[in-house]
Design a protein around this motif. Structure first.
Motif, mmCIF file in Angstrom:
data_model
loop_
_atom_site.group_PDB
_atom_site.id
_atom_site.type_symbol
_atom_site.label_atom_id
_atom_site.label_comp_id
_atom_site.label_asym_id
_atom_site.label_seq_id
_atom_site.Cartn_x
_atom_site.Cartn_y
_atom_site.Cartn_z
ATOM 1 N N GLU A 1 0.869 -1.173 0.000
ATOM 2 C CA GLU A 1 0.000 0.000 0.000
ATOM 3 C C GLU A 1 0.909 1.226 0.000
ATOM 4 O O GLU A 1 1.520 1.551 1.010
ATOM 5 C CB GLU A 1 -0.940 -0.003 1.200
ATOM 6 N N VAL A 2 1.006 1.850 -1.174
ATOM 7 C CA VAL A 2 1.915 2.990 -1.333
ATOM 8 C C VAL A 2 1.181 4.121 -2.029
ATOM 9 O O VAL A 2 0.236 3.894 -2.793
ATOM 10 C CB VAL A 2 3.190 2.600 -2.125
ATOM 11 N N ARG A 3 1.640 5.345 -1.728
ATOM 12 C CA ARG A 3 1.060 6.522 -2.373
ATOM 13 C C ARG A 3 2.071 7.650 -2.372
ATOM 14 O O ARG A 3 2.965 7.702 -1.522
ATOM 15 C CB ARG A 3 -0.245 6.945 -1.717
ATOM 16 N N ALA A 4 1.901 8.534 -3.333
ATOM 17 C CA ALA A 4 2.732 9.731 -3.424
ATOM 18 C C ALA A 4 1.867 10.834 -4.024
ATOM 19 O O ALA A 4 0.944 10.561 -4.788
ATOM 20 C CB ALA A 4 3.961 9.481 -4.304
ATOM 21 N N SER A 5 2.185 12.081 -3.664
ATOM 22 C CA SER A 5 1.400 13.226 -4.147
ATOM 23 C C SER A 5 2.321 14.314 -4.675
ATOM 24 O O SER A 5 3.476 14.434 -4.239
ATOM 25 C CB SER A 5 0.546 13.808 -3.015
ATOM 26 N N ALA A 6 1.777 15.109 -5.599
ATOM 27 C CA ALA A 6 2.523 16.243 -6.144
ATOM 28 C C ALA A 6 1.525 17.314 -6.563
ATOM 29 O O ALA A 6 0.413 17.013 -7.011
ATOM 30 C CB ALA A 6 3.355 15.817 -7.348
ATOM 31 N N HIS A 7 1.936 18.571 -6.411
ATOM 32 C CA HIS A 7 1.135 19.682 -6.918
ATOM 33 C C HIS A 7 1.416 19.825 -8.404
ATOM 34 O O HIS A 7 2.569 19.791 -8.835
ATOM 35 C CB HIS A 7 1.467 20.996 -6.194
ATOM 36 N N VAL A 8 0.342 19.974 -9.182
ATOM 37 C CA VAL A 8 0.458 20.177 -10.622
ATOM 38 C C VAL A 8 -0.308 21.455 -10.947
ATOM 39 O O VAL A 8 -1.463 21.615 -10.539
ATOM 40 C CB VAL A 8 -0.135 18.976 -11.404
ATOM 41 N N SER A 9 0.317 22.350 -11.691
ATOM 42 C CA SER A 9 -0.294 23.646 -12.004
ATOM 43 C C SER A 9 -1.263 23.532 -13.178
ATOM 44 O O SER A 9 -1.169 24.265 -14.169
ATOM 45 C CB SER A 9 0.796 24.676 -12.312
ATOM 46 N N VAL A 10 -2.193 22.591 -13.054
ATOM 47 C CA VAL A 10 -3.186 22.323 -14.086
ATOM 48 C C VAL A 10 -4.508 22.036 -13.372
ATOM 49 O O VAL A 10 -4.512 21.412 -12.304
ATOM 50 C CB VAL A 10 -2.751 21.104 -14.946
ATOM 51 N N ALA A 11 -5.615 22.470 -13.954
ATOM 52 C CA ALA A 11 -6.934 22.253 -13.361
ATOM 53 C C ALA A 11 -7.247 20.755 -13.249
ATOM 54 O O ALA A 11 -6.785 19.953 -14.067
ATOM 55 C CB ALA A 11 -8.000 22.945 -14.207
ATOM 56 N N PRO A 12 -8.034 20.357 -12.246
ATOM 57 C CA PRO A 12 -8.349 18.938 -12.036
ATOM 58 C C PRO A 12 -8.891 18.221 -13.277
ATOM 59 O O PRO A 12 -8.471 17.096 -13.569
ATOM 60 C CB PRO A 12 -9.383 18.968 -10.908
ATOM 61 N N ASN A 13 -9.803 18.826 -14.037
ATOM 62 C CA ASN A 13 -10.331 18.150 -15.228
ATOM 63 C C ASN A 13 -9.269 17.949 -16.292
ATOM 64 O O ASN A 13 -9.292 16.952 -17.019
ATOM 65 C CB ASN A 13 -11.539 18.900 -15.802
ATOM 66 N N ASP A 14 -8.335 18.890 -16.393
ATOM 67 C CA ASP A 14 -7.266 18.761 -17.385
ATOM 68 C C ASP A 14 -6.271 17.670 -16.996
ATOM 69 O O ASP A 14 -5.819 16.905 -17.859
ATOM 70 C CB ASP A 14 -6.544 20.098 -17.570
ATOM 71 N N ILE A 15 -5.929 17.583 -15.722
ATOM 72 C CA ILE A 15 -5.003 16.523 -15.291
ATOM 73 C C ILE A 15 -5.700 15.165 -15.384
ATOM 74 O O ILE A 15 -5.083 14.158 -15.742
ATOM 75 C CB ILE A 15 -4.414 16.800 -13.888
ATOM 76 N N TYR A 16 -7.000 15.138 -15.115
ATOM 77 C CA TYR A 16 -7.771 13.891 -15.249
ATOM 78 C C TYR A 16 -7.720 13.386 -16.686
ATOM 79 O O TYR A 16 -7.571 12.179 -16.926
ATOM 80 C CB TYR A 16 -9.219 14.115 -14.821
ATOM 81 N N ALA A 17 -7.836 14.289 -17.657
ATOM 82 C CA ALA A 17 -7.798 13.889 -19.073
ATOM 83 C C ALA A 17 -6.481 13.192 -19.411
ATOM 84 O O ALA A 17 -6.449 12.281 -20.247
ATOM 85 C CB ALA A 17 -8.008 15.103 -19.970
ATOM 86 N N VAL A 18 -5.418 13.575 -18.754
ATOM 87 C CA VAL A 18 -4.117 12.946 -18.991
ATOM 88 C C VAL A 18 -4.063 11.580 -18.312
ATOM 89 O O VAL A 18 -3.799 10.568 -18.959
ATOM 90 C CB VAL A 18 -2.961 13.851 -18.481
ATOM 91 N N VAL A 19 -4.328 11.521 -17.015
ATOM 92 C CA VAL A 19 -4.113 10.271 -16.263
ATOM 93 C C VAL A 19 -5.149 9.198 -16.570
ATOM 94 O O VAL A 19 -4.891 8.018 -16.334
ATOM 95 C CB VAL A 19 -4.032 10.514 -14.738
ATOM 96 N N SER A 20 -6.297 9.575 -17.106
ATOM 97 C CA SER A 20 -7.326 8.577 -17.406
ATOM 98 C C SER A 20 -7.139 7.942 -18.780
ATOM 99 O O SER A 20 -7.866 7.022 -19.138
ATOM 100 C CB SER A 20 -8.727 9.190 -17.306
ATOM 101 N N ASP A 21 -6.162 8.401 -19.539
ATOM 102 C CA ASP A 21 -5.869 7.796 -20.840
ATOM 103 C C ASP A 21 -4.672 6.860 -20.692
ATOM 104 O O ASP A 21 -3.531 7.235 -20.930
ATOM 105 C CB ASP A 21 -5.591 8.876 -21.884
ATOM 106 N N LEU A 22 -4.958 5.627 -20.273
ATOM 107 C CA LEU A 22 -3.875 4.663 -20.015
ATOM 108 C C LEU A 22 -3.041 4.362 -21.254
ATOM 109 O O LEU A 22 -1.892 3.937 -21.126
ATOM 110 C CB LEU A 22 -4.443 3.369 -19.428
ATOM 111 N N SER A 23 -3.583 4.616 -22.447
ATOM 112 C CA SER A 23 -2.777 4.380 -23.652
ATOM 113 C C SER A 23 -1.578 5.322 -23.706
ATOM 114 O O SER A 23 -0.594 5.037 -24.389
ATOM 115 C CB SER A 23 -3.634 4.526 -24.913
ATOM 116 N N ARG A 24 -1.617 6.408 -22.927
ATOM 117 C CA ARG A 24 -0.494 7.356 -22.855
ATOM 118 C C ARG A 24 0.484 7.012 -21.730
ATOM 119 O O ARG A 24 1.463 7.726 -21.537
ATOM 120 C CB ARG A 24 -1.018 8.777 -22.615
#
Length: 180
Positions: free
Chosen positions: A13-36
């Motif tokens: 059970e591991v986790r890590a966090s980071a601040h990203v200067s991008v809106a939540p919906n925009d970062i979601y669009a990146v991380v939810s595309d596993l083909s990337r």
């Protein structure tokens, strides 16, 4: 009969966090595309959606992975290229995206990867996490011929590897997302 470290749950059970200067919906669009995922993962080189609407609950993804010889080099791990299959189990735009690893027989495993996103300081707090409840068949195969001391060493070394991978993944996602 002595209980093995492999019988612990959760096993990882591991986790890590980071601040990203991008809106939540925009970062979601990146991380939810596993083909990337090949753009950011130290191990997954990408893959393809094989059924269902991509990035939605129930969709299946076939991942292509690569592990070099030096990763926990003493342990009897799969090396080189291998493939996995996963099913999306949570997909809430701007909030969370999770996928469960499936066995070779396409059965659920207690092995779940994911991202959680929260609005924070003009961008997002992105948390990457992994949890394995009961050991998978693959873990049992890896440790089958190891004594208990080596099994504990494997769990410690693999946990450290996972922690490094999560941090590296977040760094790469941050770099990719903030350059858009």
């Amino acid at each position: 009969m002595e209980i093995s470290v492999i019988d612990n749950s959760p096993l990882f059970e591991v986790r890590a966090s980071a601040h990203v200067s991008v809106a939540p919906n925009d970062i979601y669009a990146v991380v939810s595309d596993l083909s990337r995922s090949g753009e950011w993962s130290p191990e997954c080189q990408g893959g393809a959606w094989v059924s269902g609407e991509p990035s939605t609950v129930g969709a299946l993804f076939r991942g292509r992975n690569f592990r070099p010889q030096d990763v926990v080099g003493w342990a009897p791990l799969v090396r080189g290229t291998w493939y996995t299959q996963a099913r999306v189990v949570a997909a809430e735009p701007g909030r969370t995206f999770r996928w469960m690893m499936l066995s070779h027989a396409c059965e659920d495993q207690e092995s779940i990867w994911g991202f959680d996103i929260e609005p924070a300081d003009g961008g997002s707090l992105l948390t990457h996490h992994f949890r394995m409840g009961k050991a998978t068949a693959g873990i049992h195969k890896i440790v089958a011929k190891l004594d208990e001391t080596a099994r504990k060493k494997f769990i410690d070394d693999w946990t450290a590897k996972l922690e490094r991978d999560l941090k590296e993944t977040l760094k790469r996602i941050k770099d990719i997302s903030e350059q858009r």
